[in-house]
Write a protein that holds these residues in place. Structure first.
Motif, mmCIF file in Angstrom:
data_model
loop_
_atom_site.group_PDB
_atom_site.id
_atom_site.type_symbol
_atom_site.label_atom_id
_atom_site.label_comp_id
_atom_site.label_asym_id
_atom_site.label_seq_id
_atom_site.Cartn_x
_atom_site.Cartn_y
_atom_site.Cartn_z
ATOM 1 N N LYS A 100 48.943 28.386 37.648
ATOM 2 C CA LYS A 100 47.827 29.282 37.977
ATOM 3 C C LYS A 100 47.647 29.299 39.487
ATOM 4 O O LYS A 100 48.275 28.521 40.217
ATOM 5 N N ASP A 101 46.796 30.201 39.960
ATOM 6 C CA ASP A 101 46.369 30.133 41.346
ATOM 7 C C ASP A 101 45.606 28.831 41.539
ATOM 8 O O ASP A 101 44.984 28.313 40.618
ATOM 9 N N THR A 102 45.621 28.313 42.753
ATOM 10 C CA THR A 102 44.940 27.053 42.984
ATOM 11 C C THR A 102 44.080 27.132 44.234
ATOM 12 O O THR A 102 44.063 28.139 44.951
ATOM 13 N N ALA A 103 43.360 26.057 44.482
ATOM 14 C CA ALA A 103 42.481 25.996 45.650
ATOM 15 C C ALA A 103 43.331 26.041 46.930
ATOM 16 O O ALA A 103 44.470 25.556 46.935
ATOM 17 N N PRO A 104 42.772 26.587 48.032
ATOM 18 C CA PRO A 104 41.453 27.204 48.135
ATOM 19 C C PRO A 104 41.456 28.652 47.644
ATOM 20 O O PRO A 104 42.349 29.417 47.961
ATOM 21 N N TRP A 105 40.443 29.003 46.849
ATOM 22 C CA TRP A 105 40.306 30.364 46.339
ATOM 23 C C TRP A 105 39.027 31.006 46.854
ATOM 24 O O TRP A 105 39.050 32.123 47.378
ATOM 25 N N GLY A 106 37.909 30.315 46.737
ATOM 26 C CA GLY A 106 36.634 30.944 47.057
ATOM 27 C C GLY A 106 36.174 30.790 48.492
ATOM 28 O O GLY A 106 35.220 31.452 48.903
ATOM 29 N N SER A 107 36.832 29.921 49.267
ATOM 30 C CA SER A 107 36.378 29.665 50.639
ATOM 31 C C SER A 107 37.172 30.509 51.627
ATOM 32 O O SER A 107 37.948 30.007 52.429
ATOM 33 N N ALA A 108 36.961 31.819 51.550
ATOM 34 C CA ALA A 108 37.740 32.768 52.341
ATOM 35 C C ALA A 108 37.056 33.035 53.677
ATOM 36 O O ALA A 108 35.937 33.562 53.725
ATOM 37 N N ILE A 109 37.746 32.712 54.761
ATOM 38 C CA ILE A 109 37.211 32.934 56.105
ATOM 39 C C ILE A 109 37.394 34.402 56.480
ATOM 40 O O ILE A 109 38.509 34.931 56.431
ATOM 41 N N GLY A 110 36.312 35.058 56.871
ATOM 42 C CA GLY A 110 36.407 36.428 57.361
ATOM 43 C C GLY A 110 36.485 37.501 56.299
ATOM 44 O O GLY A 110 36.588 38.689 56.628
ATOM 45 N N PRO A 151 49.092 39.838 34.833
ATOM 46 C CA PRO A 151 49.109 39.441 36.243
ATOM 47 C C PRO A 151 50.528 39.364 36.781
ATOM 48 O O PRO A 151 51.502 39.272 36.022
ATOM 49 N N GLU A 152 50.655 39.404 38.097
ATOM 50 C CA GLU A 152 51.934 39.151 38.737
ATOM 51 C C GLU A 152 52.228 37.652 38.647
ATOM 52 O O GLU A 152 51.425 36.826 39.084
ATOM 53 N N ILE A 153 53.372 37.305 38.057
ATOM 54 C CA ILE A 153 53.724 35.905 37.862
ATOM 55 C C ILE A 153 54.970 35.578 38.686
ATOM 56 O O ILE A 153 56.007 36.219 38.533
ATOM 57 N N ILE A 159 34.314 30.082 25.793
ATOM 58 C CA ILE A 159 35.503 29.778 26.585
ATOM 59 C C ILE A 159 36.337 31.051 26.660
ATOM 60 O O ILE A 159 36.970 31.454 25.679
ATOM 61 N N ALA A 160 36.304 31.703 27.804
ATOM 62 C CA ALA A 160 36.996 32.976 27.996
ATOM 63 C C ALA A 160 38.128 32.767 29.003
ATOM 64 O O ALA A 160 37.892 32.316 30.131
ATOM 65 N N ARG A 161 39.347 33.081 28.582
ATOM 66 C CA ARG A 161 40.514 32.898 29.449
ATOM 67 C C ARG A 161 41.073 34.270 29.825
ATOM 68 O O ARG A 161 41.221 35.139 28.966
ATOM 69 N N GLY A 162 41.398 34.415 31.089
ATOM 70 C CA GLY A 162 41.952 35.690 31.532
ATOM 71 C C GLY A 162 42.255 35.660 33.011
ATOM 72 O O GLY A 162 42.415 34.602 33.617
ATOM 73 N N TRP A 163 42.302 36.862 33.596
ATOM 74 C CA TRP A 163 42.621 36.950 35.017
ATOM 75 C C TRP A 163 41.887 38.119 35.643
ATOM 76 O O TRP A 163 41.450 39.045 34.964
ATOM 77 N N LEU A 164 41.753 38.026 36.951
ATOM 78 C CA LEU A 164 41.067 39.049 37.744
ATOM 79 C C LEU A 164 42.066 39.734 38.655
ATOM 80 O O LEU A 164 42.846 39.077 39.347
ATOM 81 N N ARG A 207 44.447 34.144 38.620
ATOM 82 C CA ARG A 207 45.299 34.246 37.442
ATOM 83 C C ARG A 207 45.137 33.027 36.533
ATOM 84 O O ARG A 207 44.956 31.913 37.004
ATOM 85 N N ASN A 208 45.258 33.269 35.220
ATOM 86 C CA ASN A 208 45.299 32.196 34.214
ATOM 87 C C ASN A 208 44.105 31.249 34.335
ATOM 88 O O ASN A 208 44.265 30.023 34.328
#
Length: 472
Positions: A49-59, A324-326, A202-207, A252-253
């Protein structure tokens, strides 16, 4: 012989042996999201899956007024038990930068989560403000939903019953990437739901995410993105919002763990609606009773090796428009740069464990095309009739190259935990907080200076050198 096009979204196309008046189709792919996590599953290195950092986007621009505030820098993501298998006594994980982004890794850790067979553990992998609680939640074995219907009355139960890569996609596409029409899925949990126990959806999916350019364009019109909200029947044939801002899956995932405790009354329908106008594609939705104070053993493991090096870019596969793109770790698409680099000092290649040991504003600065290869020593096995899952925990920041992201052309401003807003121009390096407090790092660690010049001049450099242009 070749036409090389850099599109306004940052994607580059190289077209060979073109004919007169030939049309060229721009690639439609994500240019930003977050790093990719791969794990050895006993047979091969495979995307998790995608991993950290995800939410701490500078700018990152959320509208035309300015960049988003950093709400949290640490994130936890579950690695299912079948996705990670030890070999030679170690767990082998890889984090790769493959999009138009720079990453600042301050800390990385793996947790083994041992728990009795017949229970499950989850992390909440949503992006939301305020951020989700960093926790491992234990539940009974999840139950399938009784029925699901989309907002146009279609029965979509079978789509959401199993985790099979078949995603709910009946909402269509909008004018902007990641944003579509208002839509919902109505979920009937069935009659076995207790109203007194802790209860989770429990909802699994992707954005499919938007980006700074999309967000600025949205803010100049009348359309706004709407995060997930949870609705319940109001008892009069309609619905009422009980959770107005649930955020969205962080890439993703991902697992969205939504607390339903105390929302239902006895002898009332156990139905909910998940509503949004974002492109969120659900693969599976279940419900489960929580197991408070359950037996669980968490072992936190620091990496025994952490090697930063250049790798290149994985071949990307997308099954269909709903998927998603894998990335495929075992096949490289390119070994030369495919994005215009953010200019600045990056961490030199080699062992970077000292920078990942603790959260201290001393970090690995990682460029697109780079990889961190991580080995974690395997602890003793779980007790009999117990099973083991995993959680990867990381702390840091991310910065993308989107032209509408603030100061997107440079690695600076350098982040640090006491700073939550990045809305002013970067200072000279010697005046940056991180440099002033850890200046020695720019003599021993942050010594690799990168510019976009090599990317921009790749074709002309090849011609000057008398080389045949390559497709990479």
């Amino acid at each position: 012989d070749v036409a090389r096009v850099l599109w306004p979204n940052g994607v580059v196309n190289a077209e060979f042996q073109m004919k007169s008046d030939q049309q060229v189709l721009a690639q439609q792919r994500l240019k930003g999201s977050c790093p990719f996590l791969f794990a050895w599953n006993g047979k091969e290195m495979r995307f998790v899956k995608d991993t950290a950092p995800w939410g701490s986007a500078i700018g990152l621009r959320i509208d035309a007024l300015g960049p988003a505030r950093i709400a949290a820098t640490q994130e936890w993501f579950k690695i299912p038990r079948n996705d990670l298998v030890a070999r030679d006594g170690v767990y082998d994980l890889r984090i790769t930068g493959e999009l138009w982004e720079t990453y600042y890794y301050d800390w990385l850790e793996l947790m083994t989560v041992d728990h009795p067979a017949g229970t499950e553990v989850f992390t909440d992998e949503r992006f939301v403000v305020p951020p989700v609680k960093l926790a491992i939640t234990e539940t009974e074995v999840p139950h399938p939903i009784a029925r699901a219907v989309d907002d146009r009355g279609n029965d979509v139960t079978q789509i959401l019953r199993s985790l099979d890569g078949k995603y709910l996609d009946t909402f269509g596409r909008g004018q902007y990437q990641g944003v579509t029409r208002d839509h919902y899925v109505e979920i009937d949990l069935g009659n076995d739901v207790s109203t007194s126990d802790p209860l989770y959806l429990i909802a699994r999916g992707w954005l499919h995410p938007s980006d700074s350019t999309v967000n600025v364009a949205l803010s100049q019109g009348h359309k706004r993105s709407k995060p997930l909200s949870l609705e319940l029947p109001n008892g009069h044939g309609g619905w009422r919002v009980v959770r107005p801002d649930l955020g969205f899956p962080a890439g993703r995932n991902k697992i969205c763990l939504i607390d339903l405790t105390g929302l239902f009354r006895p002898r009332t329908p156990k139905k909910v609606r998940l509503r949004t106008n974002l492109e969120i594609y659900w693969d599976q939705v279940e419900w489960a009773r929580g197991v408070p104070n359950a037996a669980v053993k968490i072992t936190r493991i620091e990496p025994s090796t952490a090697n930063l090096h250049y790798r290149g870019y994985s071949t990307i596969h997308q099954a269909n428009a709903s998927s998603p793109e894998i990335p495929n770790y075992n096949h490289l698409m390119a070994t030369t740069q495919i994005w215009p680099d953010l200019e600045g000092y990056y961490t030199h290649y080699g062992d970077v464990r000292p920078l990942l040991h603790k959260i201290d504003d001393r970090y690995v600065i990682m460029n697109a095309g780079d990889e961190i290869a991580l080995h974690f020593p395997q602890p003793s096995p779980p007790p009999q009739r117990w099973v083991r899952d995993y959680v990867i925990a990381g702390d840091g920041w991310i910065k993308d190259g989107d032209y509408n992201s603030t100061d997107s052309a440079t690695v600076r401003p350098l982040p640090y935990h006491a700073r939550t807003e990045y809305d002013t121009p970067p200072a000279p390096l010697q005046d940056e907080w991180a440099y002033r407090h850890h200046s020695q790092d720019w003599l021993t660690w942050q010594t690799r200076y990168v510019t976009p010049d090599r990317f921009r001049s790749a074709l002309s450099d090849a011609v000057k050198a008398g080389e045949a242009p390559t497709r990479q």
